[in-house]
Design a protein around this motif. Structure first.
Motif, PDB file in Angstrom:
ATOM      1  N   ASP A 177       0.845  -1.207   0.000  1.00 13.79           N
ATOM      2  CA  ASP A 177       0.000   0.000   0.000  1.00 13.79           C
ATOM      3  C   ASP A 177       0.877   1.253   0.000  1.00 13.79           C
ATOM      4  O   ASP A 177       0.592   2.225  -0.701  1.00 13.79           O
ATOM      5  CB  ASP A 177      -0.908   0.027   1.241  1.00 13.79           C
ATOM      6  N   ALA A 178       1.948   1.205   0.800  1.00 15.38           N
ATOM      7  CA  ALA A 178       2.845   2.372   0.870  1.00 15.38           C
ATOM      8  C   ALA A 178       3.552   2.586  -0.475  1.00 15.38           C
ATOM      9  O   ALA A 178       3.659   3.724  -0.962  1.00 15.38           O
ATOM     10  CB  ALA A 178       3.878   2.167   1.977  1.00 15.38           C
ATOM     11  N   ILE A 179       3.996   1.501  -1.091  1.00 15.92           N
ATOM     12  CA  ILE A 179       4.699   1.636  -2.384  1.00 15.92           C
ATOM     13  C   ILE A 179       3.695   2.081  -3.460  1.00 15.92           C
ATOM     14  O   ILE A 179       4.019   2.889  -4.338  1.00 15.92           O
ATOM     15  CB  ILE A 179       5.406   0.310  -2.770  1.00 15.92           C
ATOM     16  N   ASP A 180       2.477   1.567  -3.354  1.00 19.13           N
ATOM     17  CA  ASP A 180       1.401   1.946  -4.273  1.00 19.13           C
ATOM     18  C   ASP A 180       1.224   3.474  -4.237  1.00 19.13           C
ATOM     19  O   ASP A 180       1.231   4.155  -5.287  1.00 19.13           O
ATOM     20  CB  ASP A 180       0.119   1.223  -3.819  1.00 19.13           C
ATOM     21  N   ALA A 181       1.128   4.026  -3.029  1.00 19.74           N
ATOM     22  CA  ALA A 181       0.966   5.488  -2.889  1.00 19.74           C
ATOM     23  C   ALA A 181       2.209   6.205  -3.418  1.00 19.74           C
ATOM     24  O   ALA A 181       2.108   7.241  -4.096  1.00 19.74           O
ATOM     25  CB  ALA A 181       0.727   5.835  -1.422  1.00 19.74           C
ATOM     26  N   ALA A 182       3.383   5.655  -3.143  1.00 20.81           N
ATOM     27  CA  ALA A 182       4.638   6.311  -3.540  1.00 20.81           C
ATOM     28  C   ALA A 182       4.814   6.332  -5.061  1.00 20.81           C
ATOM     29  O   ALA A 182       5.379   7.282  -5.619  1.00 20.81           O
ATOM     30  CB  ALA A 182       5.816   5.591  -2.883  1.00 20.81           C
ATOM     31  N   LEU A 183       4.309   5.292  -5.732  1.00 21.35           N
ATOM     32  CA  LEU A 183       4.498   5.225  -7.192  1.00 21.35           C
ATOM     33  C   LEU A 183       3.705   6.306  -7.920  1.00 21.35           C
ATOM     34  O   LEU A 183       3.935   6.562  -9.111  1.00 21.35           O
ATOM     35  CB  LEU A 183       4.129   3.829  -7.714  1.00 21.35           C
ATOM     36  N   GLU A 184       2.795   6.962  -7.197  1.00 18.69           N
ATOM     37  CA  GLU A 184       2.096   8.101  -7.818  1.00 18.69           C
ATOM     38  C   GLU A 184       3.103   9.194  -8.165  1.00 18.69           C
ATOM     39  O   GLU A 184       2.923   9.940  -9.132  1.00 18.69           O
ATOM     40  CB  GLU A 184       1.009   8.629  -6.877  1.00 18.69           C
ATOM     41  N   VAL A 185       4.183   9.262  -7.396  1.00 19.93           N
ATOM     42  CA  VAL A 185       5.233  10.266  -7.660  1.00 19.93           C
ATOM     43  C   VAL A 185       5.863  10.001  -9.033  1.00 19.93           C
ATOM     44  O   VAL A 185       5.994  10.909  -9.868  1.00 19.93           O
ATOM     45  CB  VAL A 185       6.329  10.215  -6.557  1.00 19.93           C
ATOM     46  N   SER A 186       6.225   8.759  -9.302  1.00 23.72           N
ATOM     47  CA  SER A 186       6.870   8.464 -10.598  1.00 23.72           C
ATOM     48  C   SER A 186       5.854   8.490 -11.740  1.00 23.72           C
ATOM     49  O   SER A 186       6.177   8.928 -12.854  1.00 23.72           O
ATOM     50  CB  SER A 186       7.629   7.134 -10.543  1.00 23.72           C
ATOM     51  N   ASP A 187       4.618   8.065 -11.470  1.00 25.58           N
ATOM     52  CA  ASP A 187       3.589   8.147 -12.525  1.00 25.58           C
ATOM     53  C   ASP A 187       3.411   9.606 -12.967  1.00 25.58           C
ATOM     54  O   ASP A 187       3.343   9.906 -14.161  1.00 25.58           O
ATOM     55  CB  ASP A 187       2.236   7.618 -12.026  1.00 25.58           C
ATOM     56  N   ALA A 188       3.371  10.505 -11.972  1.00 28.55           N
ATOM     57  CA  ALA A 188       3.158  11.928 -12.287  1.00 28.55           C
ATOM     58  C   ALA A 188       4.361  12.502 -13.020  1.00 28.55           C
ATOM     59  O   ALA A 188       4.225  13.260 -13.985  1.00 28.55           O
ATOM     60  CB  ALA A 188       2.892  12.707 -11.000  1.00 28.55           C
TER      61      ALA A 188
END
Ligand SMILES: Cc1ncc(COP(=O)(O)O)c(C=O)c1O
Length: 253
Positions: free
Chosen positions: A234-245
């Motif tokens: 869940d934490a990595i899921d939220a963090a990957l929003e940074v690279s997606d953006a």
């Protein structure tokens, strides 16, 4: 190289699965062939098991994943579960017997320190008593499945690799061209990369994720539970929003 260098090569040293340089899993035939080729040229095979050893891959050692017995193994970290600083080099009986008659002149100030060696023995007992190696294989499968969920959801996830509890998530700005977010040059330059920012965001969400150049390194304790894996995902899921953006803004370059 062996053909070129002839019998001047004493040994070939490899990590069975490369760790810090991006969790690189070779094809199944690579390590067996490497041993064969080294031996054909009178060279030994040394496996560096500092990262891959002691259950990380779901096998006792990384070389076990490929059913290869090296001539020499180096080990550290998991040897004591990192509770004491201890490194060791293990050799085959054939090599050891040579030193019955020949002096091996080498020393360290703290070599064979009783406290560290006691921690090594205790850790090995614990791996056995708590079936941690088999456990790593089982929960490792689950971790792999959960990482695939992330790969499906996040366009900035490029390649995913790994075995057991030794996994990597490679990030990309551009899925077709596989442009990395972080390069080797970035690593030695000041400032942070998008990959660093992804790790920092995961930490804000309570999960520490090491990263190396362009890969998130997922190597949790062998005692991790499926619930804890879910929490980390869940934490990595939220963090990957940074690279997606970040990808949206750079995907044309
Ligand atoms: C694969 C690998 N080999 C060797 C080392 C160095 O080990 P040591 O510090 O025990 O010499 C490391 C350290 O991180 C490592 O990851």
């Amino acid at each position: 190289m062996l053909e070129l260098e002839g019998d001047t090569v004493a040994a070939v040293l490899v990590e069975p699965i490369v760790g810090s340089n991006g969790i690189l899993v070779p094809p199944d035939e690579y390590l067996p062939r490497l041993k064969e080729i080294a031996h054909d040229h009178g060279a030994l095979l040394i496996c560096d098991e500092v990262m891959a050893g002691f259950g990380r891959t779901g096998e006792w050692f990384g070389c076990d994943v490929f059913d290869v017995e090296p001539d020499i193994m180096t080990m550290a970290k998991g040897l004591t579960g990192a509770y004491q600083p201890l490194g060791a080099t293990i050799v085959t009986s054939e090599i050891a017997e040579h030193f019955e008659e020949n002096m091996f002149c080498h020393g360290h100030t703290y070599a064979g320190h009783p406290a560290a060696v006691a921690a090594g023995n205790a850790a090995i007992d614990t791996y056995r008593e708590e079936n941690l190696i088999e456990r790593a294989s089982e929960v490792g499968e689950y971790l792999g499945e959960r990482i695939e969920d992330l790969a499906e959801k996040h366009p900035s996830v490029g390649d995913t690799r790994g075995v057991g509890l030794f996994r990597g998530i490679e990030l990309t700005k551009h899925p077709e061209k596989r442009v990395p977010f972080g390069t080797r040059e970035d690593k030695i330059s000041p400032g942070s990369t998008v990959v660093d920012e992804v790790s920092a965001r995961a930490k804000e969400h309570g999960t520490y994720v090491a990263n190396m150049i362009n890969t998130l390194i997922i190597a949790p304790p062998l005692t991790i539970t499926e619930d804890e894996i879910d929490e980390a995902i869940d934490a990595i899921d939220a963090a990957l929003e940074v690279s997606d953006a970040a990808m949206d803004s750079v995907s044309t370059t």
